[in-house]
Design a protein around this motif. Structure first.
Motif, mmCIF file in Angstrom:
data_model
loop_
_atom_site.group_PDB
_atom_site.id
_atom_site.type_symbol
_atom_site.label_atom_id
_atom_site.label_comp_id
_atom_site.label_asym_id
_atom_site.label_seq_id
_atom_site.Cartn_x
_atom_site.Cartn_y
_atom_site.Cartn_z
ATOM 1 N N GLU A 97 96.958 65.646 30.068
ATOM 2 C CA GLU A 97 97.689 66.768 29.464
ATOM 3 C C GLU A 97 96.752 67.592 28.577
ATOM 4 O O GLU A 97 96.783 68.832 28.614
ATOM 5 C CB GLU A 97 98.863 66.252 28.639
ATOM 6 N N GLY A 98 95.960 66.907 27.772
ATOM 7 C CA GLY A 98 95.024 67.615 26.896
ATOM 8 C C GLY A 98 93.997 68.396 27.687
ATOM 9 O O GLY A 98 93.672 69.545 27.349
ATOM 10 N N GLU A 99 93.477 67.789 28.751
ATOM 11 C CA GLU A 99 92.489 68.455 29.603
ATOM 12 C C GLU A 99 93.082 69.721 30.225
ATOM 13 O O GLU A 99 92.435 70.776 30.257
ATOM 14 C CB GLU A 99 92.015 67.502 30.689
ATOM 15 N N ALA A 100 94.307 69.613 30.719
ATOM 16 C CA ALA A 100 94.963 70.770 31.345
ATOM 17 C C ALA A 100 95.137 71.915 30.346
ATOM 18 O O ALA A 100 94.969 73.096 30.695
ATOM 19 C CB ALA A 100 96.318 70.354 31.913
ATOM 20 N N LEU A 101 95.442 71.565 29.094
ATOM 21 C CA LEU A 101 95.594 72.597 28.053
ATOM 22 C C LEU A 101 94.270 73.319 27.804
ATOM 23 O O LEU A 101 94.231 74.547 27.636
ATOM 24 C CB LEU A 101 96.098 71.966 26.752
ATOM 25 N N VAL A 102 93.182 72.544 27.761
ATOM 26 C CA VAL A 102 91.850 73.128 27.508
ATOM 27 C C VAL A 102 91.452 74.068 28.646
ATOM 28 O O VAL A 102 90.958 75.182 28.413
ATOM 29 C CB VAL A 102 90.796 72.015 27.319
#
Length: 564
Positions: free
Chosen positions: A171-176
């Motif tokens: 999820e964090g990677e997708a946000l970045v």
């Protein structure tokens, strides 16, 4: 040897932030940035102040902190205001902060990996940061079931991840990646595979702890699963390559908004890597193979036991289903994209990295410390909390109280021959009487304060109820899936496991609760205590029995094959 910080360049140094800057890989990145002489590094972490180890105090980091080319800032990524303050006036953010992956807590992982990452992105946009490099994980594409062989970045996120850490990291990677290009911010994500090297406080120490506990002799799975490991300095180098690529206008457009696998580009069998580490430190290689399918039910039992007793001080177990999957599956990755777009190639070969790692843990060698280092295995097995203190008689008052309560419980509810309903009714009656009388008592009696029991003690939190319901539902679905597989009449291994489980249930069902109580309670209070006192002798005996059993099995197998 005393390191000296590089002299200041004539031009003003660029400013950058490293979140989670006191973490394992982050420390190496910080030193590499300082050593380059191009950066003023802001180290952000949770601790109220930075505590340097002796080698850091005398090394390049200590010198940089004293000269001002590095500074430490205490910040919690879950607090957006603190994150904005950290990012003010910087050009680049290396977002490396992450919670402990071994703690399977969705709330913790989501708050840091998702909410914290969103705060970092928002702070970068608000503070007009130019570049954001996010430290992700190859586990974002791992479902815990299917092995990955030479996987590239085209592999999508799985419908279900191996654990909450991997799911929230994705999820964090997708946000970045999604934030790339917002207000001029360029982003990319680095996925380093299985980091190792000096300063690691997880991998090597846990292997040594297992070796000292006599658990390192076992191989989970067939031992042929391949892995990609990455030396920690190569991880730091990959982050710098990413920053340079994003700063280069000619390649920034191709390099930004992407995720990149990073490894040493030298795949090796996972258990061979473990063996090399252990042998290098003077311990035996793992040699006894245990099928993952045999360990998985035990891991589920351990995990559920932890969920029941976590609130009583039981520590996070090492044997969990997600860990079993990681130890028995292959995970190798292709670094071509990182080489092509970031210009990344490993700067430290695998064998050299392994040599440096083993040398850095000389204090953990088998011949350098006594057999028992820290708490006993019995204390660790029991969770290192209240249960351990009680059963091992660490707190004699607490242990004696527990024994007296159990004796009273036995004579009043079990030896009396009551049915379960009668015993439960009497127990509830006693509890009701106690609470009623306690409620009538004044606040003080003869100078002693009577503490009232708050109503909140009896509330069952909705979140806990939700988790319990999920566990029940998951268990039911698992049983249904097993039933469906049995109906197909093909999975003999599953049939044997189910049959064995039912036989054990029949055995336990034929044993009276009174007998279980009379045997089990004294055994718990005596066996663990004796094991702690005679740990080495008992371990040696168990080791001999297990070795004899495996040798006997091997001999029988050889004779059986020869007779064909």
């Amino acid at each position: 040897m005393v390191y000296r910080a590089p002299e200041r360049m004539a031009t003003e140094e660029k400013r950058c932030v490293v979140t989670g800057g006191r973490g394992f890989a982050a420390r190496h990145l910080v030193e590499m940035l300082i050593r380059s002489g191009k950066w003023s590094v802001r180290i952000a972490d949770l601790g109220p102040s930075i505590k340097l180890e002796p080698n850091e105090e005398q090394g390049i980091l200590g010198e940089a902190l004293r000269s001002g080319s590095a500074q430490y800032v205490s910040a919690d990524l879950r607090d957006k205001a603190q994150v904005i303050k950290v990012c003010e006036g910087v050009e680049v953010v290396f977002h490396m902060a992450a919670p402990d992956s071994s703690v399977n807590s969705y709330q913790l992982h989501h708050s840091v990996n998702v909410v914290g990452t969103k705060n970092v992105i928002d702070a970068c946009i608000e503070c007009k940061v130019k570049r954001l490099i996010y430290t992700s994980s190859p586990s974002v594409v791992f479902d815990g079931v299917h092995g990955i062989f030479n996987g590239d970045e085209s592999i999508p996120y799985p419908p279900k991840h191996n654990d909450t850490y991997s799911a929230t990291k994705a999820e964090g990677e997708a946000l970045v990646i999604k934030s790339n290009g917002t207000n001029g911010l360029l982003t990319c994500c680095i996925r380093p595979s299985s980091i190792f090297g000096p300063g690691d406080k997880l991998l090597v120490p846990s292997l040594v702890a297992a070796a000292r506990a006599g658990k390192s002799k076992f191989i989970i799975g067939d031992g042929n699963n391949m892995y990609d490991f990455t030396y920690v300095e190569n991880v730091a180098h990959a982050h710098i390559c990413a920053e340079q690529a994003l700063a280069n206008e000619d390649v920034a457009e191709r390099a930004s908004g992407q995720a990149y696998f990073v490894t040493n580009v030298e795949p090796i069998k996972f258990w061979e890597f473990v063996s090399l580490i252990l042998e290098g430190l003077g311990y035996e290689r793992p040699r006894i193979k245990i099928p993952a399918s045999v360990m998985m039910p035990i891991a589920y039992l351990v995990e559920r036991t932890y969920k029941m007793f976590a609130s009583y001080g039981m520590r996070v177990p090492q044997l969990t289903p997600s860990r079993i999957r990681l130890l028995s599956c292959s995970r190798t990755f292709n670094c071509s994209k990182a080489k092509d777009r970031l210009g990344y190639t490993p700067i430290v070969p695998f064998q050299e990295g392994l040599k440096r790692t083993i040398e850095s843990y000389a204090h953990l060698r088998a011949d350098c410390q006594p057999r028992r280092d820290g708490p006993s295995k019995a204390f660790i097995y029991l969770g290192s909390g209240k249960v351990a203190h009680t059963l091992l008689w660490k707190d004699k008052k607490q242990s004696l109280t527990a024994v007296l309560v159990l004796i009273a419980f036995y004579y009043y509810f079990i030896a009396s021959g009551y049915t379960i309903i009668t015993a439960l009714s009497k127990l509830l009656m006693m509890a009701s009487l106690f609470l009623f009388v306690h409620g009538l008592l004044p606040a003080k009696i003869l100078g002693y304060t009577i503490e009232k029991i708050p109503a909140s003690n009896f509330h069952f939190p909705e979140e806990k109820a939700h988790r319990s319901a999920l566990v029940v539902g998951s268990t039911w679905n698992f049983a249904v899936d097993a039933l469906i597989s049995l109906c197909k009449g093909k999975d003999w291994r599953l049939f044997i496991k189910v049959a064995f489980s039912l036989l054990m249930l029949c055995f336990l069902g034929a044993t009276s609760f009174q007998r279980v109580f009379v045997i089990g309670v004294p055994f718990a209070f005596i066996a663990f205590y004796v094991y702690e006192k005679k740990e080495e002798e008992i371990d040696g005996l168990i080791h001999e029995v297990v070795s004899f059993g495996w040798k006997l099995k091997s001999d029988i197998s050889k004779k059986f094959r020869a007779s064909k």
